[in-house]
Design an enzyme around this catalytic site. Sequence first.
Site, short mmCIF file in Angstrom:
data_model
loop_
_atom_site.label_atom_id
_atom_site.label_comp_id
_atom_site.label_asym_id
_atom_site.label_seq_id
_atom_site.Cartn_x
_atom_site.Cartn_y
_atom_site.Cartn_z
N CYS A 1 -4.54 -3.35 3.87
CA CYS A 1 -4.22 -2.95 5.24
C CYS A 1 -5.37 -3.17 6.24
O CYS A 1 -5.63 -4.29 6.65
CB CYS A 1 -3.73 -1.51 5.26
SG CYS A 1 -2.65 -1.12 6.66
N GLU B 1 0.85 -1.18 0.00
CA GLU B 1 0.00 0.00 0.00
C GLU B 1 0.90 1.25 0.00
O GLU B 1 1.99 1.24 0.54
CB GLU B 1 -0.85 -0.02 1.27
CG GLU B 1 -1.75 1.18 1.50
CD GLU B 1 -2.41 1.15 2.86
OE1 GLU B 1 -3.47 1.77 3.01
OE2 GLU B 1 -1.86 0.51 3.79
N LYS C 1 -9.78 0.70 -1.53
CA LYS C 1 -9.86 0.22 -0.15
C LYS C 1 -11.24 0.49 0.44
O LYS C 1 -11.72 1.63 0.44
CB LYS C 1 -8.77 0.92 0.68
CG LYS C 1 -8.65 0.46 2.12
CD LYS C 1 -7.51 1.23 2.78
CE LYS C 1 -7.28 0.79 4.20
NZ LYS C 1 -6.19 1.59 4.82
#
Length: 267
Positions: free
Chosen positions: A142, A40, A106
């Site tokens: 994440c 990321e 995301k």
Amino acid sequence: MRIALSQLTTGPDPESNLGLLREQAHRAADGGARAVVFPEASMACFGTPLAPVAEPLDGPWAGEVRRIAKDTGLVVVAGMFTPAPDGKVANTLLATGPGVEAAYDKIHLYDAFGFAESDTVAPGSEVVTIDVDGVRIGLATCYDVRFPELFRAHADAGAVVSLLLASWGAGPGKREQWELLTRARALDATLWLAAVGQADPAASGTPATSNAPTGIGHSAVIGPDGTVRQSLDGAPGMLLADLDPAEVTSVRQAIPVLANRRLSGAN
């Protein structure tokens, strides 16, 4: 299928970071990988003003990532930032290479531990998978790792591998949480989990200067039975891992948690 996980420390300059990606992609190709996965925020590290560096998927930064994929013959997966409404950005994973062109925004934003990603980032809403050499792979970023339903959605879509790209926030207990969560997500979706994070900036000679999540390292490949097969420490490095889709089939036969699910409200 052999994949490479490139654990590195990116800085605030997208052009300089492309140089890192290019070097590491060639190293992965030399190692026989079919895909190389970067963390990321490969485009620019957190702590950088994101709106000024964000570019659309047809912009020059993504174009150079496609060039890296073409030059190496690899599928390249890397974290970048794309423009979103109201002056925000999307935290986007670009996956590109032979037969692959996809992007994942995301879904779960890091509004935790005193950091508010949603102040500058707009959430995504779509589950995304790609196919590499006939192997279906789910994409995650994440903080997504704290939400098991996403990884089960990958499995429901036919994925036998999930890629987790991260820039994990440091702090007391955070490494332990990273290790626990990555293993749990592999086991409760019974798939391979390949988790690649930004290296610890201190181990790269660039100590963090803010509370932004800039990485702790400890990238890992987790088997579908939840066991750690390979891992790194906090310093920059690369993992080359061979993932066997047949192992997913055997683990799902032994531990049929997906088949045994009973959804709330179901008859």
